[in-house]
Design an enzyme around this catalytic site. Structure first.
Site, PDB file in Angstrom:
ATOM      1  N   GLY A 252       0.760  -1.236   0.000  1.00 41.59           N
ATOM      2  CA  GLY A 252       0.000   0.000   0.000  1.00 41.59           C
ATOM      3  C   GLY A 252       0.789   1.283   0.000  1.00 41.59           C
ATOM      4  O   GLY A 252       0.205   2.362  -0.110  1.00 41.59           O
ATOM      5  N   GLU A 289       4.178  -6.379   1.978  1.00 42.79           N
ATOM      6  CA  GLU A 289       3.767  -6.852   0.648  1.00 42.79           C
ATOM      7  C   GLU A 289       3.678  -5.701  -0.350  1.00 42.79           C
ATOM      8  O   GLU A 289       2.646  -5.519  -0.999  1.00 42.79           O
ATOM      9  CB  GLU A 289       2.388  -7.519   0.728  1.00 42.79           C
ATOM     10  N   PRO A 290       4.727  -4.910  -0.507  1.00 42.70           N
ATOM     11  CA  PRO A 290       4.611  -3.762  -1.408  1.00 42.70           C
ATOM     12  C   PRO A 290       4.533  -4.180  -2.872  1.00 42.70           C
ATOM     13  O   PRO A 290       5.255  -5.077  -3.311  1.00 42.70           O
ATOM     14  CB  PRO A 290       5.903  -2.977  -1.148  1.00 42.70           C
ATOM     15  N   GLY A 291       3.658  -3.534  -3.604  1.00 50.24           N
ATOM     16  CA  GLY A 291       3.571  -3.754  -5.042  1.00 50.24           C
ATOM     17  C   GLY A 291       3.954  -2.483  -5.776  1.00 50.24           C
ATOM     18  O   GLY A 291       5.070  -2.305  -6.257  1.00 50.24           O
ATOM     19  N   ARG A 328      -5.851   2.728 -15.820  1.00 50.92           N
ATOM     20  CA  ARG A 328      -5.926   3.477 -14.552  1.00 50.92           C
ATOM     21  C   ARG A 328      -6.609   4.842 -14.679  1.00 50.92           C
ATOM     22  O   ARG A 328      -7.403   5.198 -13.813  1.00 50.92           O
ATOM     23  CB  ARG A 328      -4.530   3.637 -13.938  1.00 50.92           C
ATOM     24  N   TYR A 332      -9.762   4.611 -12.329  1.00 51.27           N
ATOM     25  CA  TYR A 332      -9.584   5.224 -11.001  1.00 51.27           C
ATOM     26  C   TYR A 332      -9.562   6.749 -11.064  1.00 51.27           C
ATOM     27  O   TYR A 332      -9.259   7.379 -10.068  1.00 51.27           O
ATOM     28  CB  TYR A 332      -8.249   4.785 -10.391  1.00 51.27           C
ATOM     29  N   CYS A 358     -13.601   2.798 -28.864  1.00 55.87           N
ATOM     30  CA  CYS A 358     -14.919   3.416 -29.008  1.00 55.87           C
ATOM     31  C   CYS A 358     -15.636   3.509 -27.676  1.00 55.87           C
ATOM     32  O   CYS A 358     -16.602   2.789 -27.409  1.00 55.87           O
ATOM     33  CB  CYS A 358     -15.736   2.625 -30.018  1.00 55.87           C
ATOM     34  N   GLU A 359     -15.138   4.357 -26.826  1.00 61.12           N
ATOM     35  CA  GLU A 359     -15.724   4.647 -25.510  1.00 61.12           C
ATOM     36  C   GLU A 359     -15.339   6.074 -25.164  1.00 61.12           C
ATOM     37  O   GLU A 359     -14.168   6.445 -25.314  1.00 61.12           O
ATOM     38  CB  GLU A 359     -15.108   3.758 -24.410  1.00 61.12           C
TER      39      GLU A 359
END
Ligand SMILES: *Cc1c(COP(=O)(O)O)cnc(C)c1O
Length: 430
Positions: A252, A289-291, A328, A332, A358-359
């Site tokens: 996190g 547990e860093p990502g 992203r 988000y 096409c969005e």
């Protein structure tokens, strides 16, 4: 809406991504060269940046007993995994597929923790056969299934319960997984009861307590709030005769996308140990547990401007990357820096940078001042985490290639997909 072009800010992945005479480099390789040779969209990673991010944890740990398990869902390319395995990392996995990736690069099973709310029996079996370090169990139902699977293999599964500490969202709006209403974890009030159940199950050995309170966290306080609650739990368990060996505080830690000041691993680790010492619990082994913080600023995505479109309300730079390559921004509402791969003199215009899908939600950046022309290559910053791993084939778009720069060298670590790749496995009716 025109203005003289401000100097682009220091690249977020500085110093591994930097300008030299107006050209943006990854380490010793000009990004324009990579775009010319390999095409775009293209994910570019810096080996040096991965190593530097790893060092920020290693140096912060010093001689303390901390295991860093890379939260590999952030970027699971084999070359990235191999690099971290070589550096001594463990891995936090969330699927049988991720387990397969780690084992295929020679990752040490004794350093694997298995997280996730919906582990299936076959995934548990594979992980037990590999003898992973620990299962982070997220419900009572999962605990029973895991015990059954382990028993059928004549094994015992080492577990932590992922506890949901219900960290205050008001004070910490970025936290999105550690609240009562989230699907993750076991409510902290229920944890003692579930630990007692675990202690009685034949296929289970209790090893730790786990939490993961959210992502892109830039303050230490939510971790410390969660830690206080976990340490109370551990004290209570001990009084009930249940000993805990390790404490897993999840991942996190945030990175700098724009002007954030990220939480340094050293700050987190020092403050966690200060609390453990104060509570006389510093015999606990710590797992992190860093990502994102290990890979996010070690990568950029290159994209080429196809067309410029000057509509009444907006200027659009239509690029060859889209939401299927980097989701992203639209998923988000995330902000990614945008840098010209070759600086260009001249006036800037405010652009929305959009893809060909096409969005209306297919955008990568909005309202950015840019001096661009057709054919220019742009680097989307901070794309090393949750970039390529979330790519899809929407609109039958083949996924991008990935390349790792190492000094003056570069290595393609994933071939660009072909349309034939996309059709494989499909068939028409007889
Ligand atoms: C996603 C995830 C991580 C990594 O989170 P980052 O915010 O990328 O550091 C770690 N642990 C678990 C259980 C996760 O789901």
């Amino acid at each position: 809406m025109t203005a003289t072009q401000p100097l682009p800010p220091q690249p977020a992945g500085h110093p591994h991504f930097h300008y030299r005479d107006g050209a943006l480099y990854a380490e010793g390789v000009p990004l324009q060269t990579l775009a010319d040779r390999l095409g775009t969209p293209l994910y570019v990673y810096s080996r040096g940046a991965l190593a530097a991010a790893w060092s920020s944890y290693r140096d912060a740990i010093g001689g303390r007993d901390v295991l860093v398990c890379y939260g590999m869902k952030a970027n699971s390319n084999l070359a990235v995994l191999k690099e971290f395995a070589r550096l001594g990392a463990g891995f936090d996995i969330v699927s049988g597929g991720e387990l397969h990736r780690v084992l295929s690069v020679g990752g040490d099973p004794a350093k694997i923790v298995f997280s996730g709310v919906g582990k299936q029996a076959w995934e548990m079996r594979k992980a037990l056969e590999a003898d992973v370090k620990c299962f982070n169990v997220e419900s009572e139902a999962e605990l029973h299934l895991l015990s059954d699977v382990a028993t059928s293999l004549g094994k015992k599964a080492r577990v932590s319960l992922r506890v949901n500490p219900d960290v205050d969202a008001g004070a910490h709006p970025y936290i999105s997984t550690g609240l009562k209403e989230n699907k993750f974890g076991i409510a902290i009030v229920d944890a003692p009861k579930v630990y007692r159940i675990a202690a009685a199950l034949p296929g289970i050995t209790i090893a730790g307590v786990d939490c993961h309170i959210g992502s892109q966290i830039t303050e230490v306080s939510p971790y410390l709030d969660a830690l206080d609650k976990l340490l109370d739990l551990i004290d209570g368990l001990r009084a009930a005769g249940i000993e805990i060996e390790h404490l897993d505080l999840g991942g996190g830690l945030g990175i700098r996308y724009t002007d954030e000041t990220p939480l340094a691993p050293a700050t987190l680790i020092d403050q966690v140990y200060a609390k453990l010492q104060a509570r006389k619990l510093d015999h606990l082994k710590l797992i992190l547990e860093p990502g994102r913080s290990l890979v996010g600023n070690a990568g950029v995505m290159l994209t080429t401007v196809q067309f410029l479109k000057h509509a009444e309300a907006r200027n659009f730079a239509i690029v060859d990357a889209a939401m299927n390559d980097l989701i992203r921004p639209t998923l988000y509402d995330a902000w990614h820096g945008l840098l010209p791969v070759q600086r260009r003199d001249g006036p800037t215009l405010e652009y929305d940078v959009v893809g060909p899908v096409c969005e209306s939600g297919d955008w990568l950046a909005k309202q950015r001042m840019l001096a661009v022309e057709r054919g220019d290559v742009l680097a989307i910053e901070s794309a090393g985490a949750y970039g390529m791993v979330m790519a899809s084939n929407y609109n039958t778009r083949a996924r991008a290639a990935e390349v790792m720069v190492d000094g003056e060298q570069f290595h393609v670590i994933r071939q660009r997909e072909t349309v034939e790749d996309l059709l494989r496995g499909e068939s028409t009716l007889p």
